[in-house]
Design an enzyme around this catalytic site. Sequence first.
Site, PDB file in Angstrom:
ATOM      1  CG  ASP A  82      -2.008   0.943   1.271  1.00 41.51           C
ATOM      2  OD1 ASP A  82      -2.368   1.430   0.186  1.00 41.51           O
ATOM      3  OD2 ASP A  82      -2.548   1.223   2.364  1.00 41.51           O
ATOM      4  CG  HIS A  83      -0.309   4.819   0.546  1.00 43.14           C
ATOM      5  ND1 HIS A  83      -0.804   5.858  -0.200  1.00 43.14           N
ATOM      6  CD2 HIS A  83      -1.333   4.397   1.328  1.00 43.14           C
ATOM      7  CE1 HIS A  83      -2.081   6.063   0.111  1.00 43.14           C
ATOM      8  NE2 HIS A  83      -2.419   5.177   1.027  1.00 43.14           N
ATOM      9  CG  HIS A 209      -6.491   4.841  -0.667  1.00 39.00           C
ATOM     10  ND1 HIS A 209      -5.259   4.488  -0.168  1.00 39.00           N
ATOM     11  CD2 HIS A 209      -6.607   4.202  -1.854  1.00 39.00           C
ATOM     12  CE1 HIS A 209      -4.643   3.691  -1.030  1.00 39.00           C
ATOM     13  NE2 HIS A 209      -5.448   3.517  -2.067  1.00 39.00           N
ATOM     14  CG  ASN A 231      -6.861   0.843   0.551  1.00 38.49           C
ATOM     15  OD1 ASN A 231      -7.365  -0.020  -0.174  1.00 38.49           O
ATOM     16  ND2 ASN A 231      -5.640   1.292   0.384  1.00 38.49           N
ATOM     17  CB  THR A 234      -7.936   5.236  11.110  1.00 41.75           C
ATOM     18  OG1 THR A 234      -6.924   5.741  10.234  1.00 41.75           O
ATOM     19  CG2 THR A 234      -7.947   6.077  12.365  1.00 41.75           C
TER      20      THR A 234
HETATM   21  P1  13P Z   1      -8.231   4.837   6.939  1.00 42.06           P
HETATM   22  O1  13P Z   1      -7.100   4.778   7.915  1.00 42.06           O
HETATM   23  O2  13P Z   1      -8.925   6.146   6.915  1.00 42.06           O
HETATM   24  O3  13P Z   1      -9.189   3.687   7.140  1.00 42.06           O
HETATM   25  O4  13P Z   1      -7.596   4.670   5.493  1.00 42.06           O
HETATM   26  C1  13P Z   1      -6.743   3.586   5.236  1.00 42.06           C
HETATM   27  C2  13P Z   1      -6.130   3.701   3.883  1.00 42.06           C
HETATM   28  O5  13P Z   1      -6.681   4.287   2.991  1.00 42.06           O
HETATM   29  C3  13P Z   1      -4.825   3.050   3.693  1.00 42.06           C
HETATM   30  O6  13P Z   1      -4.357   3.179   2.404  1.00 42.06           O
END
Ligand code: 13P
Length: 414
Positions: A82-83, A209, A231, A234
């Site tokens: 991811d990213h 995301h 995604n 949090t």
């Molecule tokens: P949140 O932390 O807002 O759920 O987003 C996670 C995310 O997009 C990771 O790429």
Amino acid sequence: MPLVHMKDMLEHARREGYAVGAFDVVGLEFLEAVMAGVEQAGAPVIISLAESHFEHYDFELLMAAVEAAAKRSPVPAAIHLDHGASLASAIRAINLGANGVMVDASNLPLDGNIERTRAIVDMAHGCDVPVEGELGYVAGVEGEDAEKHPGEVIYTSVEDASAYVAATGVDFLAVSIGTVHGRLRTKPRLDFDRLAAINEALGIPLVIHGGTGLADDQFRRLIANGVTKINYYTALADRAADAIREQAGADPGAGYTRLLSGTRAAIRDEVVRCCELWGSAGRAAALLDHCRPWTPVEHTILYNVEGLDENGVEAMMREGRAVLSGIPGVRRVFTGDAVTEDAPYRHCWLVQFASAAVIDSYREHPAHQRFANERFRPHAGDRVSIDFAERARDERCEDAPNEGGQSASGAAPG
Ligand code: 13P
């Protein structure tokens, strides 16, 4: 088995109208809890590791655990970077076991984003690994994941998205339509018209995301408009932290393991809730029938050496391990010597490829060509080279003919 091709997974989700959870894991407890959740829900899963979280764990160690968890799970799983910030990050992730990568170049102007993404797509497709690009920018508002995404939201434009997908060849697109990374202060206003237009124009799986905090009805509308991967991080981190705080309050003398004792259940329950809400619960078995298994190939060379003494053989093997292990799609380079004196071949290379596609991309890679032509072949005329595809370990397929089988490729050694 069930490590599967992520592209097959998301195309199934798109056809059937549900979304697969891409849950970011930041440690072993997270991984175990996410797997417990998707297994309880009977849902496919994308196990996500965000480069922005690498400060929290050892990526190489966690990837080994992620791969083991995916392979032993009864639900279909894919492993996603991811990213990812660069070509080097994407290569490293694939070589450690990722079978999907995200390019995060959304901070660059469109031309720069296209250029970086194109390079990663060329490399990843050579390994049969699909790529997620991002256009527009999903900023962060509050919470630990928000800090990784500073700045303001930039919405994805339909025209730019079409140009970007055509120019880069990405398999999935992350779109910015009003979601944010991290916690929400208020219910965000999502631009569903924009999403519908992007979906109509592109016809590829779309990614959201910043899943945390969206309302149930918003998730349903996202999925109805082509979102197949959500995604989510949090909320999982916050549920786990709540459980730790609760435990600390109830049990002030608690040590490390007692403090963490409620985190797995807290994360698992949130994962189950998401899978039920996003429609992925109960899809595991049907999805498995639509996904190719993600299986490695063992590139095997048995050889004898001429014109090199023991030190020369050692130096050649050392150089090969260093050079070949950096080629995209190479999972492992094993150099070995026959245990018995009477073996017909004295030495071997066992080079594990992430997928069958790597047989060709590896053979053509300049680093391999140089090493094979200049360092290996001149001393190893007596050799045999065979590529072995792993037999899928899905017991349900035990009686079915093995299409992969083993293949003699004649690929250049090394
Ligand atoms: P949140 O932390 O807002 O759920 O987003 C996670 C995310 O997009 C990771 O790429």
